[in-house]
Design a protein around this motif. Structure first.
Motif, mmCIF file in Angstrom:
data_model
loop_
_atom_site.group_PDB
_atom_site.id
_atom_site.type_symbol
_atom_site.label_atom_id
_atom_site.label_comp_id
_atom_site.label_asym_id
_atom_site.label_seq_id
_atom_site.Cartn_x
_atom_site.Cartn_y
_atom_site.Cartn_z
ATOM 1 N N ALA A 1 4.139 -0.075 -6.237
ATOM 2 C CA ALA A 1 3.414 0.906 -7.047
ATOM 3 C C ALA A 1 1.921 0.592 -7.030
ATOM 4 O O ALA A 1 1.091 1.486 -7.106
ATOM 5 N N ARG A 2 1.605 -0.678 -6.918
ATOM 6 C CA ARG A 2 0.185 -1.037 -6.776
ATOM 7 C C ARG A 2 -0.301 -0.758 -5.372
ATOM 8 O O ARG A 2 -1.437 -1.050 -5.038
ATOM 9 N N ARG A 3 0.593 -0.300 -4.559
ATOM 10 C CA ARG A 3 0.252 0.053 -3.180
ATOM 11 C C ARG A 3 -0.236 -1.145 -2.370
ATOM 12 O O ARG A 3 -1.238 -1.034 -1.642
ATOM 13 N N VAL A 4 0.461 -2.277 -2.529
ATOM 14 C CA VAL A 4 0.163 -3.379 -1.615
ATOM 15 C C VAL A 4 0.383 -2.873 -0.192
ATOM 16 O O VAL A 4 1.219 -2.002 0.050
ATOM 17 N N ASP A 5 -0.367 -3.431 0.740
ATOM 18 C CA ASP A 5 -0.197 -3.013 2.127
ATOM 19 C C ASP A 5 1.088 -3.590 2.707
ATOM 20 O O ASP A 5 1.691 -3.013 3.600
ATOM 21 N N LEU B 1 10.048 -6.534 -9.429
ATOM 22 C CA LEU B 1 8.774 -7.093 -8.991
ATOM 23 C C LEU B 1 8.312 -6.435 -7.695
ATOM 24 O O LEU B 1 7.153 -6.014 -7.569
ATOM 25 N N LEU C 1 9.067 -3.558 -6.500
ATOM 26 C CA LEU C 1 8.688 -2.159 -6.686
ATOM 27 C C LEU C 1 7.386 -2.047 -7.475
ATOM 28 O O LEU C 1 6.573 -1.142 -7.218
ATOM 29 N N ALA C 2 7.173 -2.951 -8.401
ATOM 30 C CA ALA C 2 5.890 -2.941 -9.120
ATOM 31 C C ALA C 2 4.755 -3.176 -8.135
ATOM 32 O O ALA C 2 3.695 -2.553 -8.221
ATOM 33 N N LEU C 3 4.991 -4.066 -7.190
ATOM 34 C CA LEU C 3 3.958 -4.328 -6.186
ATOM 35 C C LEU C 3 3.743 -3.109 -5.307
ATOM 36 O O LEU C 3 2.615 -2.773 -4.948
ATOM 37 N N GLU D 1 9.991 2.688 0.597
ATOM 38 C CA GLU D 1 8.692 2.017 0.659
ATOM 39 C C GLU D 1 8.347 1.669 2.094
ATOM 40 O O GLU D 1 7.224 1.870 2.551
#
Lengths: 351, 351
Positions: free
Chosen positions: B131-135, B125, B127-129, B152
């Motif tokens: 990948a969405r490039r959350v700040d 989860l 890493l998925a976030l 990250e």
DNA sequence: TAGAGCCTGGACAACGTTGTCAAGAGCGGG
DNA sequence: CCCGCTCTTGACAACGTTGTCCAGGCTCTA
């Protein structure tokens, strides 16, 4: 000359570390860009040796695919949004979780936010999610006019409303049987001999509140009992107001012998008031409460299955996304009366 | 010939409605692309008349800016991710809400998901976030090794851990004073005369569980009381196991006269067991419970402020995003003992 | 009236990815 | 020995937005 030509790999905001891209991986592995893409996405047509080189480069650079770019290219975002009233409300927490589970099963991530019962905030949030191009939206409405979502729905954002129906648009909705649940709960009190039953619920602008009030009336009607406006109170569910209203109904020349409370917050306050009341008063509440079975008397409730509401809504959403293009439909889920004691108290003698 | 050249405005997935872009708006308004961008973003340098024409076109076409593209271009996504254990747990709901409020104040949207106490799922989860490039990322850790987040964090994803510290990396964390809270709770029981106090907590792999156990030991030590392993039980917090352990401690030649329960789930089960127990047994629980004050006896608890935990973590996160580049720090928030009755019962005579 | 300067608007590249297409390598069969 | 086939690989455009830069029209002043 463009914004980055002078310093190719130095981002504009220096504190934001530079991330390797597929281009970097390709350069390091000595292959083409597309080959990296193929490896990353598990597409066929890459020899074992090439793949190994690419994977090495990925590992060495700490590359992670930028899903923003991927989304832009592919159109679908694999994310859905959930707009609810209050993330902190224990009633919505299982709903939230259920939606998340279904999203996960479909490989989607979940955005969420609270509308705080504010129509403007609901709108703002829902539109912000649409701007992020969520594939779908699950909304627990705060407002009563959802025409603002029409262009979004037309553009393909699957939208399902939960707990309350949409206002002024035709859309999918998953609801509890608020009318039937309340009717059954009140009928339960009637069956135990009560004739003066109070109803304390949420503001009349809240759909579930009026539906539950309808159920209350239906139960009284079915029993041939008169409804008395002084025993009905709709309004904010603040402890202060609810306690005051409960007190009012419990005193006076014709006090109620039973209370029906319109949601979990109201019930919690009512339990507190009744605990200090000299006379036993029967109580049935809409929504289950944690530990309700341990109070004395244990609290009889009309329980809705919040998790099932969420699951059903999310499944409907993904069916829509998979192309089910039927007419919008309303799904109504049953409620369940859980008799625990407080609803089975007989009417106490009144002074 | 590219994938869309043949049918310029027909998307590949026909069910996904076509959305107007800035280009479409520009064409309709008879202006340039950049002018539309300026209007949408409220940038200066557009005459009133031009702006009006653009706004008309926007309205007519139902245009909404595609934030995916914007994100790609700008680098920042204005979104953060929250990975928690279970969205449905009433303890985490206010934390979730608090994080959301702070995010909202900073104009960011919130992704969230549950790890279900599973380290792999947490990792997947998080890493998925990324990948969405959350700040930024707020994590309630399930696992004990967060080195997977190092690249990250190095790449600029601000990361704050809450409720439990990160494993094997140096990172910001916001914690409750689990040790001190448990020590105070147990000391409270000691002060009321108890010498045989049971401890039932979560699995020893959970950081908070062992911290609270440390507090239990500290309180016993301070009072010069011996610790007895048979009165200590760490393990899954399923009702079955907790009930069995409670029963075990309550019977036998030297039954406990008081219980200290390690979290809200354990407390709820313990209350159920004690309600059926013939002898009064004192109880102090970690975490507050809704309606705890209405049980008889009302449940004495060591309360943590979940909302404050969330708010503090989110504020720290945004400070990092605004460029506060200090060393990682741990913030420890105090707990509060709320005496309500169950913790003040004297030791009952044992057979 | 001419020159300087300002304001408005638009062309273009780039963000990082994926889809299309074509080229080159390797190979077997006629 | 060459043709045609398959298989692997890479060049390129495009997704929709924003930043840079330049052009043209306007106003203002000398």
């Amino acid at each position: 000359m463009t914004d980055r030509a002078a310093t190719p790999r130095t981002p504009q905001q220096p504190r934001y570390g530079t991330r390797p891209t597929m281009k970097d991986v390709a350069a390091r592995a000595g292959v083409g860009l597309k080959t990296v893409s193929r490896v990353v996405n598990g597409e066929p047509g890459v020899t074992a040796d090439t793949e190994r080189r690419v994977r090495e480069a990925i590992g060495a650079l700490g590359f992670r695919r930028n899903d923003s770019a991927r989304i832009l290219r592919k159109g679908r975002t694999a994310s859905i949004g959930l707009v609810l009233e209050d993330l902190a409300d224990p009633f919505y927490a299982p709903l939230n979780r259920a939606v998340e589970e279904v999203a996960r099963d479909h490989g989607a991530l979940l955005f969420n936010g609270s509308s705080a019962e504010n129509a403007d905030r609901e709108r703002e949030l829902a539109l912000a999610l649409c701007a992020r191009r969520v594939d779908g939206l699950i909304v627990i409405p705060a407002g009563h006019d959802h025409r603002y979502l029409e262009p979004e729905i037309a553009a393909g954002v699957a939208t399902v409303f939960v707990d309350r129906p949409a206002g002024r648009i035709d859309a999918d909705a998953v609801l509890s049987d608020n009318f039937g649940g309340a009717r059954d709960g009140v009928a339960h009190l009637v069956a135990h001999g009560h004739r003066r039953i109070g109803f304390i619920g949420d503001r009349p602008t809240v759909h579930t509140a009026t539906e539950r009030l309808r159920g209350y009336h239906a139960a009284l009607d079915a029993a041939g009992l008169p409804a008395d406006d002084s025993r009905i109170s709709l309004g904010p569910t603040t402890p202060e107001r609810v306690a005051a209203e409960a007190q009012r109904m419990l005193t006076g020349p014709h006090p109620v012998t039973a209370l029906f409370t319109g949601n979990n917050r109201v019930t919690a306050t009512a339990v507190r008031v009744l605990a200090r009341h000299p006379r036993p008063v029967a109580l049935v509440g809409f929504d289950d409460l944690e530990l309700a079975d341990l109070l004395s008397p244990a609290v009889t409730v009309v329980a809705q299955d919040a998790a099932r509401l969420g699951r059903t809504a999310a499944e409907l959403l993904f069916r829509r996304l998979d192309g089910a293009g039927e007419q919008p439909r309303q799904v109504v889920l049953p409620t369940r009366l859980i008799a625990r004691g407080s609803g089975e108290l007989p009417p106490a003698d009144t002074p």
